[in-house]
Design an enzyme around this catalytic site. Structure first.
Site, short mmCIF file in Angstrom:
data_model
loop_
_atom_site.label_atom_id
_atom_site.label_comp_id
_atom_site.label_asym_id
_atom_site.label_seq_id
_atom_site.Cartn_x
_atom_site.Cartn_y
_atom_site.Cartn_z
N LYS A 70 -12.52 36.42 0.76
CA LYS A 70 -12.95 35.18 1.43
C LYS A 70 -12.84 34.03 0.45
CE LYS A 70 -15.18 32.84 4.69
NZ LYS A 70 -14.36 31.66 4.37
N LYS A 106 -8.76 33.13 -2.77
CA LYS A 106 -8.45 31.70 -2.92
C LYS A 106 -6.97 31.52 -2.68
CE LYS A 106 -10.94 28.04 -3.94
NZ LYS A 106 -12.31 27.82 -3.44
N THR A 191 -23.25 22.95 1.92
CA THR A 191 -23.15 22.91 0.46
C THR A 191 -24.21 21.99 -0.13
OG1 THR A 191 -20.77 23.35 0.62
CG2 THR A 191 -21.61 22.55 -1.50
#
Length: 425
Positions: A70, A106, A191
């Site tokens: 992920k 990534k 975030t």
């Protein structure tokens, strides 16, 4: 060689130190020092002028010990194989810290997206999925937005993926999607909210609260705004903001207000005038970057650029807590100096992990076909982040190391257990 070019070796070194501190079997580091899979592709794009350009694309899956990989996909002119390898290794740490059944991934494309038309950008996005299709899937590898990619790009990704795979509506193959395509509520704030939660936890750990504590924030984009909003909601006072400024010779400058800014007012000014620097209010002072970092605040939140805090800047910092909202905002030398001075640094791999956490919730929702409420997601994010924070702070206290090293140790401890049970060593 610059730190940028050494990113892969730097991450490997952090893995090695953590494995040695945990007295793990040497095989664990040998397994984890390299990625399990790295794909490099060439993506031809028919340009608006009739020519064809070929762009390099990459996708790295570091460790699949805990589950499918992920991580985000970035469109940037500096993307390289080593960069995506290193960033996938960092993602392995993030997801393990959060106790997610995922591994680190990534990806990226080497391109300056600002030079592409909307049609060219869509063509490139779809071309990336076509090239990587064999290695993507809800139970294989789950990409998400990163630098210069967003929900709109994820929409192109998922549409192309469905078209390529017999119209299977596997929406969970990508996260960070628009709500209309199975995106999750509260994803945009995740975030920044997580950064604020990390700071709140650090204070609670010392039986303190945030009421009337002062903070300064570098960057007032999505992460910076939500971090500032929730810190203000928790009782802290925003007195300094540092943002990009094309009129300044250094490319950025800052504003200061002793009695504290209204975060929503700053948000509205940015929306109406393009920058919080346009604020016109009695008492507001325009200050330099150097003056910003030297502000007498309790908390500093770098939420903009890599290596924003250099060793020289670190020597001027008066804050006692730094929460890294951006990725890699503090250089290694600066971090060493600050920690020697007694500054608590909550590292990026922990502080800004809220985004991948809520992406995980999106992945779950897509697969079960049931979508959580805004309140449910916020509550679950807080519960899950506090659990991860407690584990890392406990590890730091037990082993007498800083929070960054404790994060690596805790995450690698979990990954190594999975590797052992899989019979890998």
């Amino acid at each position: 060689m610059s730190e940028k070019l050494d990113i892969l070796e730097a991450v490997r070194n952090e893995y090695k130190q953590a494995c040695e501190s945990l007295n793990l079997d040497p095989a664990v580091y040998e397994i984890l020092k390299d990625v399990e899979r790295i794909i490099e592709v060439s993506i031809p794009v028919k340009m608006d002028d009739g020519s064809t350009k070929v762009f390099k694309g990459y996708r790295s899956a570091h460790s699949l010990a805990l589950g499918p990989s992920k991580g985000g996909i970035r469109f940037d002119r500096n993307v390289s194989a080593d960069e995506v390898k290193a960033l996938s290794m960092m993602m392995s740490i993030k997801v393990a810290l959060l106790n997610l059944p995922l591994g680190g991934g990534k990806g990226g494309v080497r391109v300056d997206p600002k030079k592409l038309s909307p049609r060219e950008l869509e063509s490139l996005s779809r071309g990336y999925v076509r090239a990587m299709n064999e290695y993507l899937g809800e139970k294989i590898d789950i990409p998400a937005p990163d630098v210069n990619t967003n929900a709109k790009i994820m929409g192109y990704f998922i549409d192309e993926y469905i078209n390529l795979n017999g119209s299977r509506q596997e929406l969970g193959t990508f996260t960070g999607k628009p709500l209309a395509l199975g995106g999750s509520l509260a994803r945009d704030q995740a975030t920044g909210f997580g950064v604020a939660l990390a700071i709140k936890y650090a204070y609670q750990r010392k039986d303190l609260d945030l009421k009337d504590k002062t903070f300064a924030i570098q960057g007032f984009g999505n992460v910076g705004y939500f971090a500032a909003k929730y810190l203000s909601d928790f009782g802290a006072k925003l007195i300094g903001v540092n943002v990009s400024d094309p009129r300044d010779k250094n490319g950025s400058s800052a504003i200061f207000l002793d009695q504290g800014f209204d975060v929503e007012e700053l948000k509205n000014i940015r929306k109406e005038k393009g920058s919080v620097l346009s604020i016109e209010k009695e008492g507001v002072k325009r200050i330099s970057n150097e003056e910003f970092f030297a502000l007498n605040v309790d908390i500093l939140v770098p939420a903009a650029l890599e290596n924003a805090i250099t060793e020289d800047i670190a020597r001027t910092i008066k804050a006692k807590l730094i929460a890294e909202g951006a990725n890699g905002p503090t250089s290694p030398k600066a971090a060493f100096y600050l920690e020697e001075k007694g500054v608590l640094i909550i590292p990026d791999i922990l502080a800004n992990s809220g985004g991948v956490l809520v992406s995980h919730y999106e992945w779950i929702q897509n697969q079960i076909g049931y979508y959580f409420s805004y309140e449910q997601i916020k509550k679950k994010q807080e519960d899950d982040m506090v659990k991860a924070l407690k584990e890392v702070f406990d590890m730091a206290e037990k082993t007498k190391v800083n929070l960054r090293k404790a994060s690596f140790m805790k995450a690698i401890e979990k990954i190594s257990q999975a590797l052992e049970y899989r019979g890998r060593f």
